[in-house]
Design a protein around this motif. Structure first.
Motif, PDB file in Angstrom:
ATOM      1  N   PHE A 126       0.789  -1.183  -0.031  1.00  0.00           N
ATOM      2  CA  PHE A 126       0.004   0.016  -0.161  1.00  0.00           C
ATOM      3  C   PHE A 126       0.820   1.313   0.021  1.00  0.00           C
ATOM      4  O   PHE A 126       1.815   1.367   0.571  1.00  0.00           O
ATOM      5  N   THR A 127       0.493   1.900  -0.841  1.00  0.00           N
ATOM      6  CA  THR A 127       1.135   3.425  -0.828  1.00  0.00           C
ATOM      7  C   THR A 127       0.483   4.657  -0.437  1.00  0.00           C
ATOM      8  O   THR A 127      -0.867   4.876  -0.831  1.00  0.00           O
ATOM      9  N   HIS A 128       0.930   5.355   0.768  1.00  0.00           N
ATOM     10  CA  HIS A 128       0.157   6.534   1.519  1.00  0.00           C
ATOM     11  C   HIS A 128       0.389   7.807   0.509  1.00  0.00           C
ATOM     12  O   HIS A 128      -0.481   8.735   0.914  1.00  0.00           O
ATOM     13  N   GLY A 129       1.657   7.922  -0.167  1.00  0.00           N
ATOM     14  CA  GLY A 129       1.879   9.047  -0.673  1.00  0.00           C
ATOM     15  C   GLY A 129       0.777   9.583  -1.521  1.00  0.00           C
ATOM     16  O   GLY A 129       0.210   8.693  -2.318  1.00  0.00           O
ATOM     17  N   LYS A 130       0.705  10.895  -1.875  1.00  0.00           N
ATOM     18  CA  LYS A 130      -0.111  11.535  -2.924  1.00  0.00           C
ATOM     19  C   LYS A 130       0.479  12.267  -3.720  1.00  0.00           C
ATOM     20  O   LYS A 130       1.651  12.848  -3.651  1.00  0.00           O
ATOM     21  N   LEU A 131      -0.024  12.262  -5.229  1.00  0.00           N
ATOM     22  CA  LEU A 131       1.005  12.845  -6.205  1.00  0.00           C
ATOM     23  C   LEU A 131      -0.285  13.493  -7.029  1.00  0.00           C
ATOM     24  O   LEU A 131      -1.068  12.776  -7.653  1.00  0.00           O
ATOM     25  N   LEU A 132      -0.093  14.969  -7.257  1.00  0.00           N
ATOM     26  CA  LEU A 132      -1.210  15.491  -8.320  1.00  0.00           C
ATOM     27  C   LEU A 132      -0.202  16.278  -9.168  1.00  0.00           C
ATOM     28  O   LEU A 132       0.423  17.192  -8.729  1.00  0.00           O
ATOM     29  N   HIS A 171       7.031   8.487 -13.516  1.00  0.00           N
ATOM     30  CA  HIS A 171       6.824   7.471 -12.356  1.00  0.00           C
ATOM     31  C   HIS A 171       5.328   7.152 -12.378  1.00  0.00           C
ATOM     32  O   HIS A 171       5.158   5.781 -12.053  1.00  0.00           O
ATOM     33  N   ILE A 172       4.372   7.988 -12.657  1.00  0.00           N
ATOM     34  CA  ILE A 172       2.974   7.582 -12.634  1.00  0.00           C
ATOM     35  C   ILE A 172       2.981   6.284 -13.651  1.00  0.00           C
ATOM     36  O   ILE A 172       2.227   5.285 -13.561  1.00  0.00           O
ATOM     37  N   GLU A 173       3.486   6.430 -14.875  1.00  0.00           N
ATOM     38  CA  GLU A 173       3.383   5.530 -15.885  1.00  0.00           C
ATOM     39  C   GLU A 173       3.964   4.253 -15.570  1.00  0.00           C
ATOM     40  O   GLU A 173       3.359   3.225 -16.119  1.00  0.00           O
ATOM     41  N   LYS A 174       5.089   4.108 -15.052  1.00  0.00           N
ATOM     42  CA  LYS A 174       5.598   3.072 -14.504  1.00  0.00           C
ATOM     43  C   LYS A 174       4.856   2.290 -13.585  1.00  0.00           C
ATOM     44  O   LYS A 174       4.674   1.032 -13.492  1.00  0.00           O
ATOM     45  N   ARG A 175       4.140   3.040 -12.605  1.00  0.00           N
ATOM     46  CA  ARG A 175       3.337   2.218 -11.764  1.00  0.00           C
ATOM     47  C   ARG A 175       1.768   1.992 -12.391  1.00  0.00           C
ATOM     48  O   ARG A 175       1.436   0.956 -12.156  1.00  0.00           O
ATOM     49  N   ARG A 176       1.422   2.609 -13.341  1.00  0.00           N
ATOM     50  CA  ARG A 176       0.110   2.145 -14.069  1.00  0.00           C
ATOM     51  C   ARG A 176       0.597   0.916 -14.915  1.00  0.00           C
ATOM     52  O   ARG A 176      -0.447   0.170 -15.046  1.00  0.00           O
TER      53      ARG A 176
END
Length: 108
Positions: free
Chosen positions: A24-30, A71-76
């Motif tokens: 689980f990741t608690h961090g937020k990124l907008l 980073h978002i694309e790698k996670r997705r």
């Protein structure tokens, strides 16, 4: 579980939801446009913004925004796209569990 109770509303508006594998990741990124980012731990609710000691850092940087997007694309890429039609076919006991957890959402 509380999130799963409300996720149907997001998908009804056309939001794509991806479920990433543990942990689980608690961090937020907008990310907004090509240069504005907020990185932190705060949720956008009263409890997080007023009562909890959480923080968000605003960053104005085109370079960093591009790196964060990567980073978002790698996670997705390693995440599973949520099929909205499967939400409706969940068993009643799972829907009840999620709805019960949602009642506690202000405290989570």
């Amino acid at each position: 579980w509380a999130t799963m109770h409300m996720i149907q509303r997001l998908t009804d508006y056309g939001v794509s939801v991806y479920l990433q594998p543990p942990p689980f990741t608690h961090g937020k990124l907008l990310l907004i446009d090509d240069y504005y980012s907020i990185v932190g731990s705060a949720n956008l609710d009263y409890r997080s913004l007023r009562l909890n000691f959480e923080i968000g850092l605003e960053i104005y940087s085109k370079e960093l925004s591009h790196r964060l997007w990567e980073h978002i694309e790698k996670r997705r890429a390693i995440s599973e796209a949520l099929d909205p039609s499967k939400l409706e076919t969940r068993s009643w006991i799972i829907r009840l569990r999620d709805a019960t957890a949602w009642l506690a959402a202000p405290y989570l």
